[in-house]
Design a protein around this motif. Structure first.
Motif, PDB file in Angstrom:
ATOM      1  N   LEU A   1       0.829  -1.204   0.000  1.00 17.97           N
ATOM      2  CA  LEU A   1       0.000   0.000   0.000  1.00 17.97           C
ATOM      3  C   LEU A   1       0.863   1.254   0.000  1.00 17.97           C
ATOM      4  O   LEU A   1       0.586   2.222  -0.722  1.00 17.97           O
ATOM      5  CB  LEU A   1      -0.929  -0.013   1.217  1.00 17.97           C
TER       6      LEU A   1
ATOM      7  N   ILE B   1       0.757   4.027  -2.855  1.00 17.76           N
ATOM      8  CA  ILE B   1       0.450   5.431  -2.590  1.00 17.76           C
ATOM      9  C   ILE B   1       1.567   6.328  -3.116  1.00 17.76           C
ATOM     10  O   ILE B   1       1.318   7.353  -3.759  1.00 17.76           O
ATOM     11  CB  ILE B   1       0.225   5.655  -1.084  1.00 17.76           C
TER      12      ILE B   1
ATOM     13  N   GLN C   1      -4.852  10.229  11.673  1.00 16.21           N
ATOM     14  CA  GLN C   1      -4.073  10.890  10.625  1.00 16.21           C
ATOM     15  C   GLN C   1      -3.786  12.351  10.926  1.00 16.21           C
ATOM     16  O   GLN C   1      -2.989  12.971  10.222  1.00 16.21           O
ATOM     17  CB  GLN C   1      -4.817  10.787   9.292  1.00 16.21           C
TER      18      GLN C   1
ATOM     19  N   ASP D   1     -13.748  10.706  -1.893  1.00 15.60           N
ATOM     20  CA  ASP D   1     -13.282   9.388  -1.460  1.00 15.60           C
ATOM     21  C   ASP D   1     -14.022   8.915  -0.220  1.00 15.60           C
ATOM     22  O   ASP D   1     -13.556   8.067   0.520  1.00 15.60           O
ATOM     23  CB  ASP D   1     -11.767   9.425  -1.169  1.00 15.60           C
TER      24      ASP D   1
ATOM     25  N   ASN E   1     -11.007  -4.248   1.439  1.00  8.31           N
ATOM     26  CA  ASN E   1     -10.099  -3.315   2.112  1.00  8.31           C
ATOM     27  C   ASN E   1     -10.488  -1.873   1.771  1.00  8.31           C
ATOM     28  O   ASN E   1     -10.543  -1.503   0.594  1.00  8.31           O
ATOM     29  CB  ASN E   1      -8.656  -3.570   1.668  1.00  8.31           C
TER      30      ASN E   1
ATOM     31  N   VAL F   1      -8.992   1.047   1.925  1.00  8.49           N
ATOM     32  CA  VAL F   1      -8.020   1.844   1.172  1.00  8.49           C
ATOM     33  C   VAL F   1      -7.976   1.392  -0.287  1.00  8.49           C
ATOM     34  O   VAL F   1      -7.947   2.212  -1.213  1.00  8.49           O
ATOM     35  CB  VAL F   1      -6.625   1.743   1.818  1.00  8.49           C
ATOM     36  N   ASN F   2      -7.991   0.082  -0.509  1.00  8.42           N
ATOM     37  CA  ASN F   2      -7.998  -0.413  -1.880  1.00  8.42           C
ATOM     38  C   ASN F   2      -9.290  -0.034  -2.596  1.00  8.42           C
ATOM     39  O   ASN F   2      -9.301   0.155  -3.819  1.00  8.42           O
ATOM     40  CB  ASN F   2      -7.812  -1.932  -1.898  1.00  8.42           C
TER      41      ASN F   2
END
Length: 561
Positions: free
Chosen positions: A168, A172, A391, A415, A441, A443-444
């Protein structure tokens, strides 16, 4: 628990042979010792499926009364008692094969025990994993070895998670428009992205483990190393301007933002170039004046306040900790910022700001907020970013700097809600084809959605095997991207079921397997399940477009990208 008497002295019969009873006790004692030595339970049964030996550890694996676990018990009676406790022996990752009645289930289990070799792994409701190794010898005797592999599975899951995080991270980095390189605590380069390789004309693999002198001339390398060491030791972000070009005549000034990431003992230094136009080779189009007008000090680094003063950020969160930490970061960056905690406050603030001519440069939205907040922000045409709580400390500073100091405007990408489909580009002819994505997932899922939006395809995302099977029947997609590691029904089985359903409709939708690792076994299983092609993670736009053109050339050719 089976108990064995002390091993008697070896006695000889009248025929001069060892007493059979003594020999049997010795064998039982040896099997029990082996069972304890390998931390596994052992069952031995004869050709009539009658138990001959049950090791002491069997109770740890077989949840029935100790009265059953004795030599002489029929295997069928043992399995019947297990069935009555609710145990079904479902293999991990497979659909529940529960039969319609007890007799059918028992017949299936007995048949399994008569296979020459059978290895299965079973996970219970407490997430305890057990491996069953069953062997039927030519003599008719059967052996079943049961071992606890929970810790092994945890290590495998951790390893897979580590591999996925590495993949990942690489994905990215490679999908970032601006060049980036990462240094470890010894200031050796440990990661570079494609944009940097294109900008500096270097090979990614050959660059790793080397110093900055491999990328820049000595004076610039020493300058960057000095700033990076200062950032590594003090944790304060810095920025320096360096000339980049193939020679003194065409060198242009580029701003490099340097920051420390990670935890104590595992710090890394991330350096990113603000300008991204050099990536395409059009260096003469870089707006050098935008950088030349900015004050900077190579010894201390450029203060973000000098470049962000007067810019306005709106924070959208109901989490007090999120608010406190984010506002602190925004204040350090020199932004004017405030916070709203719900949709009503958000709409009121934006209306007031618009009425008095105040422009909000960036909205920062907590992902835990209702999706309606994004709709309000989009209606006011304000650039925004979404962020999770963790984050704030790791990504907020860098992302805000990247958004508000870039030399080009980046259109906001939604997103947040990624499973409702997207229609960005319009085909020259015909309807927009629908791509159904099976990916659990989060993020995917975002990576898939952003790539498909950029390619101009409508899409839906399913987070489980059950869901992708249902949507395949309801939506009739043009193509299906199938992750093989889905949580309930794996991608292989889901593909087989979709293929079975296609036989009734007469249309076989192309299915593309998405593999986490390039294993030949997984490739073979994909094609055996009826898939048309396979691709590997991490994903890229070129990879996704290429495979769609291969399996669906007539639709892909209708699009202009």
């Amino acid at each position: 628990m089976s108990e064995y008497s002390a091993v008697p002295r070896v006695t000889m019969g009248q025929d001069g042979l060892i007493d059979p009873a003594a020999d049997m006790n010795i064998q039982a004692a040896l099997l029990d010792a082996v069972s304890e030595a390998i931390s596994a339970a052992i069952l031995v049964y004869d050709r009539n499926d009658q138990l001959l030996f049950v090791s002491r550890l069997a109770h740890a694996f077989i949840p029935i009364s100790p009265a059953y676990l004795k030599p002489g018990l029929r295997l069928r009676d043992l399995l019947s008692a297990l069935y009555d406790t609710g145990w079904r022996g479902v293999s991990a990752g497979q659909e529940d094969p529960t039969c319609h009645n007890k007799d059918e289930w028992l017949a299936r289990q007995i048949a399994a025990h008569w296979k020459e070799r059978l290895d299965i792994q079973i996970v219970d409701e407490k997430r305890r994993w057990t491996r069953y190794n069953k062997r039927r010898l030519p003599s008719g005797y059967g052996i079943c070895v049961m071992s606890d592999i929970t810790e092994q599975k945890k290590r495998e899951e951790q390893w897979r998670a580590d591999v996925e995080r590495v993949q990942l991270t690489e994905e990215i980095l490679d999908n970032l428009a601006h060049p980036v390189f990462v240094q470890d605590r010894d200031l050796a380069v440990v990661a570079v992205n494609k944009a940097l390789c294109a900008l500096l004309d270097v090979n990614a693999e050959a660059s790793l483990g080397r110093g900055l002198a491999e990328f820049f001339d000595r004076q610039i390398a020493d300058r960057l190393t000095t700033v990076a060491r200062h950032v590594l030791e003090n944790g304060q972000d810095a920025e320096v301007t360096i000339p980049v070009g193939s020679g003194p005549d065409d060198a242009i000034p580029m701003l490099v933002h340097i920051q420390r990431v990670g935890k104590p003992g595992r710090y890394f230094v991330v350096s990113s170039f603000v300008s991204t136009t050099a990536l395409s080779g059009k260096r003469d189009h870089v707006v050098a004046d935008a950088l030349a007008d900015q004050p900077f000090d190579d010894r201390q680094g450029l203060s973000p306040n000098a470049r962000l003063a007067g810019r306005k950020a709106l924070l959208v969160t109901a989490d007090r900790a999120f608010e406190t930490n984010a506002l602190e970061v925004l204040e350090e960056l020199g932004l004017d910022s405030c916070c709203v905690r719900n949709e009503a406050e958000l709409e009121a603030v934006l209306n007031i700001a618009g009425s008095v001519g105040v422009n909000v440069d960036l909205a920062i939205v907590d992902v835990e907020m209702d999706v309606g907040c994004l709709g309000i922000i989009q209606s006011f045409e304000i650039d925004y970013m979404t962020l999770e709580n963790y984050q704030v400390d790791t990504d907020l500073r860098f992302t805000v700097m990247d958004r508000l100091t870039a030399l080009h405007t980046v259109a906001p990408v939604d997103d947040w809600e990624i499973d409702t489909g997207a229609e960005v580009a319009t085909p020259t002819t015909g309807p927009i084809p629908l791509v159904l994505v099976a990916e659990d997932n989060p993020v995917n899922q975002i990576v898939f959605s952003q790539i498909l939006e950029g390619l101009g395809f409508a899409y839906r995302i399913a987070a489980s095997g059950t869901e992708v099977i249902r949507l395949a029947g309801e939506l009739h997609p043009a193509v299906i991207m199938m992750d093989i590691t889905l949580p309930d029904i794996n991608g292989f089985e889901a593909a087989r079921r979709i293929r079975d359903a296609n036989r009734h409709t007469g249309y076989a939708v192309p299915i593309v397997g998405v593999l986490p690792q390039p294993l030949d076994r997984d490739r073979e299983n994909c094609f055996a399940a009826g898939m048309a092609d396979v691709i590997l993670k991490p994903l890229s736009p070129d990879m996704l477009e290429s495979v769609i053109r291969r399996v669906l050339p007539e639709v892909a050719a209708a699009f202009k990208h």
